[in-house]
Design an enzyme around this catalytic site. Structure first.
Site, mmCIF file in Angstrom:
data_model
loop_
_atom_site.group_PDB
_atom_site.id
_atom_site.type_symbol
_atom_site.label_atom_id
_atom_site.label_comp_id
_atom_site.label_asym_id
_atom_site.label_seq_id
_atom_site.Cartn_x
_atom_site.Cartn_y
_atom_site.Cartn_z
ATOM 1 N N ARG A 1 -33.595 -13.786 6.071
ATOM 2 C CA ARG A 1 -32.733 -12.302 5.856
ATOM 3 C C ARG A 1 -32.968 -11.703 7.321
ATOM 4 O O ARG A 1 -31.919 -10.997 7.348
ATOM 5 C CB ARG A 1 -33.964 -11.519 4.859
ATOM 6 C CG ARG A 1 -33.441 -11.935 3.456
ATOM 7 C CD ARG A 1 -34.410 -11.037 2.525
ATOM 8 N NE ARG A 1 -33.919 -9.802 2.019
ATOM 9 C CZ ARG A 1 -32.874 -9.713 0.979
ATOM 10 N NH1 ARG A 1 -32.579 -10.830 0.323
ATOM 11 N NH2 ARG A 1 -32.683 -8.696 0.481
ATOM 12 N N ARG B 1 0.702 -1.220 0.014
ATOM 13 C CA ARG B 1 0.015 -0.063 0.027
ATOM 14 C C ARG B 1 1.013 1.235 -0.044
ATOM 15 O O ARG B 1 1.780 1.334 0.399
ATOM 16 C CB ARG B 1 -0.704 0.003 1.120
ATOM 17 C CG ARG B 1 -1.745 -1.109 1.250
ATOM 18 C CD ARG B 1 -2.421 -0.979 2.689
ATOM 19 N NE ARG B 1 -3.530 -1.991 2.992
ATOM 20 C CZ ARG B 1 -3.186 -3.407 3.236
ATOM 21 N NH1 ARG B 1 -2.072 -3.800 3.402
ATOM 22 N NH2 ARG B 1 -4.153 -4.269 3.011
ATOM 23 N N GLU C 1 -27.249 -12.040 -0.265
ATOM 24 C CA GLU C 1 -25.952 -11.448 -0.793
ATOM 25 C C GLU C 1 -26.167 -10.082 -0.941
ATOM 26 O O GLU C 1 -24.980 -9.381 -0.716
ATOM 27 C CB GLU C 1 -25.672 -12.256 -2.225
ATOM 28 C CG GLU C 1 -26.558 -11.505 -3.353
ATOM 29 C CD GLU C 1 -27.981 -12.135 -3.489
ATOM 30 O OE1 GLU C 1 -28.392 -12.759 -2.726
ATOM 31 O OE2 GLU C 1 -28.512 -11.441 -4.442
ATOM 32 N N ASP C 2 -27.442 -9.695 -1.009
ATOM 33 C CA ASP C 2 -27.547 -8.025 -1.380
ATOM 34 C C ASP C 2 -27.206 -7.340 -0.021
ATOM 35 O O ASP C 2 -26.818 -6.392 0.203
ATOM 36 C CB ASP C 2 -28.851 -7.743 -2.149
ATOM 37 C CG ASP C 2 -29.949 -8.744 -1.513
ATOM 38 O OD1 ASP C 2 -29.739 -9.329 -0.594
ATOM 39 O OD2 ASP C 2 -31.134 -8.459 -2.160
ATOM 40 N N ASP D 1 -30.823 -8.115 -11.177
ATOM 41 C CA ASP D 1 -31.492 -9.448 -11.385
ATOM 42 C C ASP D 1 -32.173 -9.597 -12.707
ATOM 43 O O ASP D 1 -32.430 -8.447 -13.427
ATOM 44 C CB ASP D 1 -32.527 -9.190 -10.052
ATOM 45 C CG ASP D 1 -32.059 -9.587 -8.824
ATOM 46 O OD1 ASP D 1 -30.738 -9.818 -8.899
ATOM 47 O OD2 ASP D 1 -32.827 -9.373 -7.775
ATOM 48 N N GLU D 2 -32.465 -10.860 -13.095
ATOM 49 C CA GLU D 2 -32.887 -11.013 -14.294
ATOM 50 C C GLU D 2 -34.263 -10.494 -14.655
ATOM 51 O O GLU D 2 -34.812 -10.148 -15.756
ATOM 52 C CB GLU D 2 -32.968 -12.478 -14.514
ATOM 53 C CG GLU D 2 -33.730 -13.093 -13.747
ATOM 54 C CD GLU D 2 -33.896 -14.757 -14.072
ATOM 55 O OE1 GLU D 2 -33.161 -15.040 -15.094
ATOM 56 O OE2 GLU D 2 -34.400 -15.528 -13.294
ATOM 57 N N ASP D 3 -34.924 -10.392 -13.385
ATOM 58 C CA ASP D 3 -36.411 -9.824 -13.743
ATOM 59 C C ASP D 3 -36.571 -8.243 -13.293
ATOM 60 O O ASP D 3 -37.657 -7.848 -13.093
ATOM 61 C CB ASP D 3 -37.433 -10.555 -12.657
ATOM 62 C CG ASP D 3 -36.713 -10.683 -11.143
ATOM 63 O OD1 ASP D 3 -35.754 -9.977 -10.981
ATOM 64 O OD2 ASP D 3 -37.173 -11.279 -10.380
ATOM 65 N N ARG E 1 -22.020 -13.958 -8.204
ATOM 66 C CA ARG E 1 -22.561 -12.594 -9.135
ATOM 67 C C ARG E 1 -21.526 -11.256 -8.674
ATOM 68 O O ARG E 1 -21.466 -10.216 -9.312
ATOM 69 C CB ARG E 1 -23.913 -12.255 -8.678
ATOM 70 C CG ARG E 1 -24.202 -11.650 -7.310
ATOM 71 C CD ARG E 1 -25.657 -11.506 -7.200
ATOM 72 N NE ARG E 1 -26.226 -10.467 -7.986
ATOM 73 C CZ ARG E 1 -27.473 -10.246 -8.054
ATOM 74 N NH1 ARG E 1 -28.571 -10.842 -7.375
ATOM 75 N NH2 ARG E 1 -27.929 -9.081 -8.742
#
Lengths: 744, 562
Positions: free
Chosen positions: A699, A438, A651-652, A563-565, A547
């Site tokens: 969650r 660093r 994950e979100d 997301d796909e939707d 992802r």
């Protein structure tokens, strides 16, 4: 007449004499002085003693003849390889350096891995040392296999080497020597807080550490082996294991002055080592804004040693409350105690009271990487009497900066045992990595060295934190990453609409479809034709964490995670990206969620209800810096990532925890055309996942698990949403740039 | 008044006593003084004669006129440097004192020529060109004082830049003879080429008591951190060759090695790398077939092909700086000047000015044993980082390497920063090149803090005349719960603020108003030198702003519901 003449003569003589003196005076060095002064643009009064440095003029010889490097003798010096070997054998003990006492080859194969000896039965380990070991074992450096290790840490408690202390471990010498992996301490790291004892408090540990590195508190510059040892702060028994309290500064006040200018409250040692400075403090005490209090009342027989000032000092001492002073003072004096470091240092740092160091020869904590001039005032014990005027001379802008830096340093490196240990390990790792270490800027500016992993990139502009400081901007395009979990069956599937909408954005550089579906990849022609390249990647093991993999093919600074939707229009994407460019270190996106403290259940709760504030922006439709992919994959422990993969959920949330822990700021919600949740496709697997009642309970569990690993709740609430200027204002729609967002 | 009258009344009485002898005496004195005046005037107002006059040695003194000092054989020798010396143990800080400018004062000893008992000088070169430049630069700087009693730091005029030209014992004796030596306390020595054959120590071998050493080529074992200063080895080519700054970017060669005195072992390794990677590497050596008289320092060769040095350095992205017999290499300076990223391979070397310069942003440091992996390591560096390093390298040279003056004053500034740490230069001041200094933004409130609501805010309302709208604003603002204080700035000097509300004409659309404001903006931008305002397309609204949602559940229902 004659008299007049004589007068004239004497007058003239006098005047000439004066003139002569004025112009040159006695012929000698004086003309040189005056010429010299003119050369420097005038200057002082010319009252100078001694001769000034003359500018000699003749042709000189160069200092290096230049042909020296060509001579045979020069070239045939000792073989550099032999020289290295000689160094390794000569420079031992007090002259140890990484080059001579550390075996880099152990770190080659498996990287920087740390092994902790198994704890032996019957060995008592102090709470502090247990925290240290736990921090190492919980870190990403830990390995349980000594053959993979690059660094070894003893399970024998070496923290307290004061023979008079109850925690003193006896026979350490023989215990250490009998360890099969000890190898004269090579690649070992020994932690120590206290060494030596009354009356001289030497820095001897009472056993031979061989070639081991020392991570030691209160270490003096004389004994400190630069680039080899690590100076750590002295921390109390109660210091939290992880997380830790935040700094006490809640808001900046301008002008930054507080009730007191400089305070100190502590013991006074009447005799012996380290007593001089504290005994002299009363000279500077003024009982107004400089309050320096000492007490003689400590130890069993203080009465015996007490001096004339003791009673007066003790009375004054009891008048003030330490906490009150600490939080209401601009500067806090940190004089040496018996040992060089004292607890006052961390206390002052946390309280946003700028430490004024008065401890000559103390190698300050983590001095290898921290620039203490930005977070403390380094005083000199010899100049105690000048300290008040020195701190008064510091400009208020500087005080404001110093104070903020104390808070940054406290939270980045000192607030928990875990941070102290990790900082120590990262410093050593930087030495091992060398060319990818660093830079000083990473260590000394927000968010600090622990959150900036140099392996990601050696270029500062690849991180989200330094754009303003370097005067640069992030790359003005983004990469969309679409997480696909359902097979491609129809041409009307939302993923295809999304693909087309995103591809139309003027800021879109490329689209990556992450194929996390069990079905095989669809044929190339099934994807719609777009103006930007579409890259299809098969997810590794098809797990959730994939992802957030730092894929090589992500070439832009910004990642639009989808997301796909998700249903998004091109305008919405464009607008979100322009907002992100102003806040490149934060998550900018659409679906917002919130957390709250459920006091009935004594745990954190998660809510997706429409509320007036939020603390998370879900990564189903969010833009963030690609560095967070790297951090997610390489910084977070596998325990959390595995949990996410097993649940295929959270994950979100984890990403939001991570980013808020780094930035200490909330994410940013931007306005959206329609309500996100209602538009989701009924038949998609994702929607069924949302419908699952377990999903929500999971969650909640995730939140609490994450919070315990982070050692606190990093999420921050926000009440702000960023809308396009003129959004829903009563002006013609034609004047609005992002008019799509308003249309229903 | 009274006295003067008395004196003048006595005057005439004295005149008759004055004899011709006195008159002659006066006239002679007068003429002498007049002549002296004329002579001085000539020197003062005839500048050329001073500069060129060979007799006038007081100003531009010759070294040969410096007083000769004979060193007795038995004259004391200082102790060897004490490795445990630190500023708080070996440096007398009282001499620097407290001064409001936070600036140390540096004294330079007058020039003396030291010889031993048989008259042989202690140094073969005497005062070198570089050391003369260095001392001149210090004497022209703000640090300089010629008042020895006010000095905090003493610089001997004994040149020890190159140890090879010194007689060690006699030089040490000469140092000890300096009038203020006092065990070397607060003395600063500059040395660039330490050690001698065969094992080349990494610090000056001259015994020097407690003197600070500004040395080129320190190793971690000889460098007293926080006490000594690691300085570069000056390259005389800096002054001879003018290399214009080259824009950062890809270059013809990837790696270039230009040093001539590379040890056989390392040259073999470099040649192996060259075989593996071909054209990307350029491996130069000294020219063997050059005709006599050509400056060999300015030429390098590869297989009979001749290249101009240091110009060729500008053709490569990375330039190798390997240790020689000594750790410090003058090549480093040439490489930086060329804006080529130095690849430094010198184990245990303390990089020049490493106390303040962030070398990680300007160079690549690789352990010597990793030389075979050099190519792979360098290839892994992102190209934007290479460009940043190229720019940074050039900046380091311009600011800290380019002349003896730069080297000397940087050294003094570093010591100054240690003595007045609270007034020390910042990391940014040391490391940011001017282009970054101009373009970067540093927020004085850099800590990510979300202030609590509790102390609230102070409203400042500026008003000139429109009392009605002022009162409306006050009424509205005072409803806000977080309001702590309301401050009205009455900006009308001709009127005193009203006691109570009176009707005053409302807002009128003033055409000149907008014109004036545009002029203001232009004026301000020209003062700032740039337009500091930034355009954004977003606006902060409450989370549920204008959403289709029950108003009573919104935190800020009034906003947007006009």
């Amino acid at each position: 007449m004659q008299a007049k003449k004589r007068y004239l003569i004497s007058l003239l003589t006098g005047a000439s004499l004066v003139l002569l003196l004025y112009f040159g005076g006695v012929p000698g060095p004086a003309p040189a002085t005056s010429r010299h002064e003119r050369a420097r643009g005038g200057g002082g009064g010319g009252r100078r003693s001694g001769q000034p440095w003359p500018h000699a003029s003749e042709p000189f010889q160069p200092f290096s003849p230049g042909d020296e490097t060509d001579t045979e003798e020069y070239n045939a010096h000792v073989s550099p390889r032999q020289k290295r070997e000689v160094h390794a054998s000569v420079y031992r003990g007090k002259r140890c350096r990484m080059d001579s006492c550390f075996d880099f080859s152990l770190c080659r194969r498996n990287g920087f891995k740390v092994y902790v000896y198994p704890q032996q039965k019957g060995e008592k380990i102090s709470e502090s040392y247990q925290s240290i070991l736990a921090a190492i074992e919980g870190s990403r450096f830990y390995t349980s296999d000594p053959s993979q290790a690059c660094l070894f840490v003893l399970s024998l408690d070496t923290l307290d080497r004061d023979q008079l202390s109850p925690h003193y471990v006896h026979n350490l010498k023989s215990k250490v020597q009998s360890l099969p992996l000890w190898n004269d301490g090579r690649n070992h790291l020994v932690f120590n807080l206290y060494s030596g004892t009354w009356p001289d408090y030497t820095e001897d540990l009472g056993f031979d550490i061989g070639q081991a590195m020392l991570a030691k508190a209160s270490v003096s510059t004389e004994n400190f082996r630069p680039g080899f040892d690590v100076s750590i702060p002295l921390f109390p028994k109660e210091h939290p294991r992880s997380g830790g309290e935040r700094g006490h500064l809640r808001a900046n006040s301008i002008p930054p002055f507080r009730k007191y200018m400089l305070v100190f409250k502590g013991k006074r040692y009447l005799t012996g080592i380290g007593s001089d400075t504290r005994n002299a403090l009363y000279h500077v005490h003024n009982a107004e804004d400089v309050v320096l209090l000492t007490t003689c009342k400590h130890g069993k027989d203080w009465q015996k040693h007490k001096d004339a000032r003791c009673d007066k000092d003790n009375a004054e001492y009891d008048k003030y409350d330490y906490r009150e002073m600490l939080h209401n003072s601009t500067f806090c004096l940190v004089p040496r105690g018996r040992r060089l470091g004292s607890f006052r240092f961390l206390e002052a740092l946390q309280a946003a009271c700028v430490p004024v160091m008065l401890s000559n020869g103390w190698e300050l904590p983590f001095s290898e990487v921290i620039d203490w001039n930005t977070g403390a005032v380094i005083g000199d014990e010899r100049l105690l009497l000048q300290i008040p005027s020195t701190v008064r001379s510091i400009h208020q802008d500087k005080i404001l900066a110093l104070r903020q830096q104390t808070q940054f340093l406290w939270e980045a490196y000192f607030s928990s045992v875990e941070k102290i240990v990790l900082t120590t390990l990262e410093i050593i790792q930087d030495r091992v990595l060398q060319h990818t270490a660093r830079s000083s800027l990473m260590w000394n500016s927000h968010p600090g060295g622990l959150f900036t992993l140099p392996q990601y990139s050696s270029y500062l502009g690849d991180f989200p934190f330094y754009y303003a400081g370097l005067g640069i901007k992030p790359y003005p395009k983004f990469t969309a990453v679409i997480h696909a979990v359902t097979p491609l069956v129809s041409q009307s599937q939302p993923i295809l609409k999304l693909l087309v909408a995103v591809a139309k954005s003027q800021y879109c550089a490329q689209i990556i479809v992450l194929w996390n579906c069990d079905k095989p990849l669809p044929a190339k022609h099934r994807w719609p034709a777009t103006s930007v390249p579409v890259i299809v990647i098969e997810g590794e093991n098809k797990v959730m964490s994939s992802r957030f993999q730092p894929y090589e093919s992500i070439i832009t600074d910004a990642v639009l995670s989808l997301d796909e939707d998700t249903v998004l229009s091109t305008t919405e994407v464009d607008f979100a990206f322009t907002v992100w460019q102003s806040f490149p270190e934060r998550i900018v996106g659409y679906p917002a969620r919130s957390h709250f403290w459920d006091s009935n259940k004594e745990r954190w709760g998660y809510t997706s209800k429409w509320t007036n504030d939020y603390s998370m922006v879900l990564t189903g439709a969010a833009i963030y810096h690609r560095y967070y992919h790297y951090l997610y994959t390489h910084f977070l422990p596998s325990s959390l990532k595995n949990m996410v993969d097993q649940l295929a959920n959270c994950e979100d949330i984890l990403m939001n925890f991570l980013v808020s822990a780094v930035t200490k700021l909330p994410p940013i919600k931007v306005t959206q055309k329609k309500q996100y949740k209602e538009t989701m496709m009924g038949q998609s697997s994702r929607a069924s996942r949302w419908a699952d009642p377990d999903h929500f309970a999971q969650r909640q569990t995730c939140m609490n698990k994450f919070a315990s690993w982070f050692g606190g709740m990093p999420l921050v609430h926000s009440q702000m949403r960023l809308d396009p200027v003129l959004f829903k204002d009563q002006v013609s729609i034609l004047r609005k740039k992002y008019r799509e967002i308003e249309r229903l | 008044m009274c006295a003067s009258v008395k004196y003048s009344s006595r005057g005439p009485a004295l005149i008759p006593r004055m004899k011709t002898k006195h008159r002659i005496y006066y006239i002679t004195l007068f003429s002498v003084v007049l002549l002296g005046l004329i002579a001085t005037g000539m020197f003062q107002f005839w500048p050329h004669s001073i500069e060129s006059s060979p007799e006038w040695t007081l100003d531009r003194r010759s070294v040969h006129d410096a007083p000769l000092v004979k060193l007795p054989v038995s004259s004391p020798i200082p102790e060897r440097g004490d490795l445990s010396c630190r500023m708080h143990t070996c440096f007398d800080v009282y001499r620097c004192g407290y001064n409001p400018k936070n600036r140390i004062k540096v004294y330079i000893y007058p020039l003396q020529r030291f010889v031993d008992e048989v008259g042989v000088p202690i140094s073969s070169t005497g005062l070198s060109r570089e050391y003369n430049d260095l001392l001149s630069a210090i004497s022209d700087s703000d640090f300089y004082t010629d008042d020895v009693t006010r000095a905090c730091l003493f610089v001997p005029s004994i040149d020890v830049l190159n140890q090879n030209s010194l007689r060690i014992r006699e030089t040490a004796q000469a140092l000890a003879m300096l009038p203020r030596w006092d065990k070397g306390m607060n003395h600063l020595l500059f040395n660039m080429l330490p050690g001698g054959p065969p094992d080349y120590n990494t610090a000056l071998d001259v015994p020097r008591d407690r003197a600070l050493l500004a040395g080129g080529g320190f190793s971690t074992w000889t460098y007293r951190q926080g006490y000594d200063v690691s300085i570069p080895v000056y390259s005389p080519l800096s002054a001879e060759v003018d290399l214009p700054e080259k824009q950062p970017g890809p270059r013809r060669y990837f790696i270039l090695s230009s040093q001539t005195a590379i040890h056989r072992e390392y040259r073999t390794e470099l040649e192996r790398l060259k075989e593996e990677n071909g054209e990307a590497l350029l491996l130069l050596d000294k020219c063997s077939n050059l005709s006599q008289g050509m400056a060999s320092a300015r030429k390098r060769c590869y297989k009979g092909q001749v290249y101009d040095y240091p110009q060729i350095l500008q053709e490569s992205s990375f330039c190798v700086v390997l240790r020689g017999a000594r750790l410090g290499q003058a090549t480093l300076s040439d490489v930086l000047q060329a804006g080529c990223v130095p690849v430094i391979m010198a184990d245990s070397y303390i990089l020049p000015f490493s106390e303040v310069l962030d070398w990680k942003r300007a160079s690549v440091v690789i352990p010597e044993e990793k030389l075979p992996e050099m190519y792979t390591i360098l290839k892994s560096i992102p190209h934007r980082q290479v460009e940043e390093m190229q720019r940074q390298a050039r900046w380091f040279w311009e600011a800290y390497f380019r002349s003896m003056k730069a080297i000397g004053l940087t050294t003094l500034q570093i010591i100054n920063d240690r003595i007045y740490p609270y007034a020390a230069r910042t990391y940014e001041e040391w490391n940011n090149p001017p282009v970054v200094k101009w373009s970067s933004v540093s927020n004085p409130l850099f800590l990510p803090l979300i202030p609590p609501r509790s102390p609230g805010f102070t409203a400042v309302v500026l008003t000139y005349d429109r009392v009605e709208s002022l009162f409306r604003v006050i009424t509205e603002i005072s409803k806000v719960p977080s309001l702590a204080k309301l401050l009205v700035v009455w900006n009308n000097q001709n009127k005193s603020p009203p006691e109570e509300c009176t009707a005053i004409d409302g807002l009128s659309l003033d055409q000149t108003h907008m014109v004036e404001r545009s002029e203001c903006i232009n004026k301000f931008a020209s003062v700032f030198g740039t337009m500091p305002l930034k355009v954004v397309e977003h606006r902060a609204d409450p989370v549920l702003y204008k959403d289709d949602f029950p108003e009573k559940l919104k935190s800020f229902p009034n906003i947007g519901s006009l």
